[in-house]
Design a protein around this motif. Structure first.
Motif, PDB file in Angstrom:
ATOM      1  N   LEU A  56      56.843  -8.626  14.722  1.00  0.00           N
ATOM      2  CA  LEU A  56      56.994  -9.648  15.758  1.00  0.00           C
ATOM      3  C   LEU A  56      55.844  -9.641  16.757  1.00  0.00           C
ATOM      4  O   LEU A  56      55.497 -10.678  17.311  1.00  0.00           O
ATOM      5  N   HIS A  57      55.240  -8.497  16.986  1.00  0.00           N
ATOM      6  CA  HIS A  57      54.131  -8.441  17.950  1.00  0.00           C
ATOM      7  C   HIS A  57      52.930  -9.252  17.463  1.00  0.00           C
ATOM      8  O   HIS A  57      52.106  -9.680  18.256  1.00  0.00           O
ATOM      9  N   HIS A  58      52.809  -9.487  16.148  1.00  0.00           N
ATOM     10  CA  HIS A  58      51.717 -10.293  15.614  1.00  0.00           C
ATOM     11  C   HIS A  58      51.935 -11.792  15.841  1.00  0.00           C
ATOM     12  O   HIS A  58      50.971 -12.545  15.939  1.00  0.00           O
ATOM     13  N   LEU A  94      41.614 -10.913   8.557  1.00  0.00           N
ATOM     14  CA  LEU A  94      41.579  -9.565   7.970  1.00  0.00           C
ATOM     15  C   LEU A  94      42.572  -8.616   8.625  1.00  0.00           C
ATOM     16  O   LEU A  94      43.082  -7.709   7.976  1.00  0.00           O
ATOM     17  N   SER A  95      42.854  -8.818   9.903  1.00  0.00           N
ATOM     18  CA  SER A  95      43.728  -7.870  10.591  1.00  0.00           C
ATOM     19  C   SER A  95      45.186  -8.328  10.645  1.00  0.00           C
ATOM     20  O   SER A  95      46.026  -7.617  11.182  1.00  0.00           O
ATOM     21  N   THR A  96      45.502  -9.476  10.104  1.00  0.00           N
ATOM     22  CA  THR A  96      46.880  -9.979  10.109  1.00  0.00           C
ATOM     23  C   THR A  96      47.416 -10.017   8.686  1.00  0.00           C
ATOM     24  O   THR A  96      46.648 -10.088   7.723  1.00  0.00           O
ATOM     25  N   PRO A  97      48.707  -9.948   8.543  1.00  0.00           N
ATOM     26  CA  PRO A  97      49.298  -9.995   7.194  1.00  0.00           C
ATOM     27  C   PRO A  97      49.014 -11.339   6.511  1.00  0.00           C
ATOM     28  O   PRO A  97      48.838 -12.362   7.167  1.00  0.00           O
ATOM     29  N   PHE A  98      49.013 -11.325   5.186  1.00  0.00           N
ATOM     30  CA  PHE A  98      48.690 -12.520   4.411  1.00  0.00           C
ATOM     31  C   PHE A  98      49.733 -13.631   4.573  1.00  0.00           C
ATOM     32  O   PHE A  98      49.428 -14.797   4.413  1.00  0.00           O
ATOM     33  N   TRP A  99      50.948 -13.284   4.904  1.00  0.00           N
ATOM     34  CA  TRP A  99      52.031 -14.257   4.990  1.00  0.00           C
ATOM     35  C   TRP A  99      52.078 -14.978   6.338  1.00  0.00           C
ATOM     36  O   TRP A  99      52.873 -15.885   6.531  1.00  0.00           O
TER      37      TRP A  99
END
Length: 182
Positions: free
Chosen positions: A71-73, A111-116
């Motif tokens: 959730l922080h993303h 690059l630093s976040t999930p692919f979804w």
């Protein structure tokens, strides 16, 4: 016509009043019918949109089971920038129509976040857009219902009060005038 005089001029005035009432009654009845059709259409669109919203609300968490830990993303990534609405006039009733809702997505590193995250943010924008659309459709339905109630009251006033009262007054004046002639 409780305080009116029983004369030929008052008979003429009452006859003119009756003709006016009978002239405007069909247009009020037509307006009521059009508003009823518009309300049914608005109700169907509202139910369909609410169904879409409920389906998206239930499907979104299922598509992204990893979301609670991330959730922080996603906090504050999507924000509503603007909403374009216009006013539509249907049989004298001003109704809101939603043209579009625009959202702004904060830039993020791929690059630093999930692919979804891209798919989730798209789903989030769709969810927010449907929520705004449902609120506008509810307002539209409310406006149509209020206008329909007012129109139905006016039709009932004409049909059940004003026209019968004018007919009774005309009959009473005619009877009085015919008695005076005798």
């Amino acid at each position: 016509m409780s305080a009116a005089t029983l004369s030929k001029s008052s008979l003429q005035k009452e006859t003119l009043r009756l003709k006016t009432f009978q002239k405007y009654l069909p247009s009020l009845q037509l307006k009521r019918q059009q508003l009823m059709a518009e309300r049914m259409k608005a109700e169907q669109v509202l139910k369909q949109t609410e169904t879409e919203l409920a389906a998206l609300e239930s499907a979104l968490p299922g598509r992204f089971p990893m979301l609670p830990g991330m959730l922080h993303h996603v906090e504050g990534m999507v924000s509503k920038v603007g909403m374009d609405t216009r006013i539509e006039n249907i049989v004298g009733v001003r109704l809101p129509v939603l043209q579009e809702v625009s959202f702004e997505t904060k830039p993020y590193s791929l690059l630093s976040t999930p692919f979804w995250l891209d798919a989730f943010l798209e789903g989030l924008r769709a969810l927010a857009g449907l929520t705004v659309r449902v609120s506008i459709l509810r307002e539209r339905y409310r406006c149509i219902s209020e206008a329909l109630n007012k129109t139905a009251q006016r039709v009932n006033l004409f049909e059940k009060v004003l026209i019968p009262q004018a007919k009774r007054d005309i009959q009473r004046i005619r009877i009085f005038l015919s008695d005076m002639e005798r």
